[in-house]
Design an enzyme around this catalytic site. Structure first.
Site, PDB file in Angstrom:
ATOM      1  N   GLY A 180       0.830  -1.201   0.000  1.00 15.59           N
ATOM      2  CA  GLY A 180       0.000   0.000   0.000  1.00 15.59           C
ATOM      3  C   GLY A 180       0.857   1.240   0.000  1.00 15.59           C
ATOM      4  O   GLY A 180       1.798   1.367  -0.790  1.00 15.59           O
ATOM      5  N   ASP A 181       0.546   2.156   0.920  1.00 12.03           N
ATOM      6  CA  ASP A 181       1.335   3.402   1.008  1.00 12.03           C
ATOM      7  C   ASP A 181       2.242   3.375   2.229  1.00 12.03           C
ATOM      8  O   ASP A 181       2.609   4.428   2.767  1.00 12.03           O
ATOM      9  CB  ASP A 181       0.397   4.618   1.049  1.00 12.03           C
ATOM     10  CG  ASP A 181      -0.554   4.580   2.243  1.00 12.03           C
ATOM     11  OD1 ASP A 181      -0.439   3.659   3.075  1.00 12.03           O
ATOM     12  OD2 ASP A 181      -1.415   5.470   2.350  1.00 12.03           O
ATOM     13  N   GLU A 182       2.637   2.181   2.685  1.00  9.96           N
ATOM     14  CA  GLU A 182       3.468   2.046   3.875  1.00  9.96           C
ATOM     15  C   GLU A 182       4.917   1.746   3.502  1.00  9.96           C
ATOM     16  O   GLU A 182       5.196   0.792   2.765  1.00  9.96           O
ATOM     17  CB  GLU A 182       2.931   0.935   4.781  1.00  9.96           C
ATOM     18  CG  GLU A 182       1.547   1.226   5.338  1.00  9.96           C
ATOM     19  CD  GLU A 182       1.037   0.095   6.200  1.00  9.96           C
ATOM     20  OE1 GLU A 182       1.567  -1.040   6.074  1.00  9.96           O
ATOM     21  OE2 GLU A 182       0.131   0.328   6.999  1.00  9.96           O
TER      22      GLU A 182
END
Length: 216
Positions: A180-182
């Site tokens: 994801g955006d991690e």
């Protein structure tokens, strides 16, 4: 000789004519494996190594053989085969890379990060003066980008985010994408805690400095 793109005269009949073409990182191991067979420690010889092709690139080869010995047991020559395994090695290396890297950004993935973090923790246990830090980053409202502009643009944004993070850390540090955006940054061999704080502040500034321009 043909496998290496060489003419008949290009390589002589002495062992050194071949050995000097072996990759410097492989030669010591190759010679040790050969010596073990010639002195009778192993029944047969087998070695995988890189050898220089006439085009200037190294090819992976698998050499199998057995010493032919005289009546006193002294090895007088080798009989065997050599196979070009470059394609197999490239496939293996790609499979290993795919298993340890994020397909979208090319960054280390959770698996490789865990491995490096484990080694870092082990080093820190042995050396009380060794300092490291782990920074965790996620990006607020990233879902809005995917929902409004589409996943292809969202993917492009993630790639650009990865490059910006990498630009803020040392080449020896690890920037990983968990999904994801991690993202996670593993900072190693720090002088003090202020080093980690400084990089965290640099990251904040880098993302405030300029917007991302993607397809206009």
């Amino acid at each position: 000789k043909e496998m290496l793109g060489c003419s008949e005269e290009r390589i002589g009949s002495h062992a050194e004519d071949w050995f000097h073409r072996i990759h410097p990182n492989d030669r010591a191991r190759f010679e040790a494996e050969l010596a073990a067979h010639l002195d009778g420690s192993s029944r047969s010889f087998q070695s995988e190594y890189r050898i220089l092709h006439e085009d200037g690139r190294y090819r992976w080869v698998l050499t199998r053989g057995q010493a032919v010995r005289d009546e006193n047991g002294k090895p007088v020559r080798m009989a065997g085969s050599q196979t070009d395994i470059t394609q197999r090695k490239q496939t293996e290396e790609q499979a290993l890379y795919d298993a340890t890297h994020d397909a979208l950004t090319g960054l280390p993935n959770r698996t490789l990060l865990s491995d490096r973090l484990g080694k870092t923790l082990a080093r820190a246990k042995k050396d009380a003066g060794y300092l490291f830090a782990v920074l965790f980053l996620d990006f607020d409202r990233f879902k809005n980008v995917n929902d409004s502009l589409g996943h292809s643009l969202g993917d492009l944004l993630l790639k650009e985010i990865a490059r910006r993070i990498e630009a803020c850390v040392h080449p020896t540090d690890t920037v990983a994408r968990l999904g994801g955006d991690e993202f996670v940054v593993l900072l190693e061999d720090l002088a003090d805690a202020a080093d980690a704080t400084g990089i965290a502040e640099r990251l904040q500034k880098e993302f405030k400095k300029a917007p991302f321009e993607l397809h206009g």
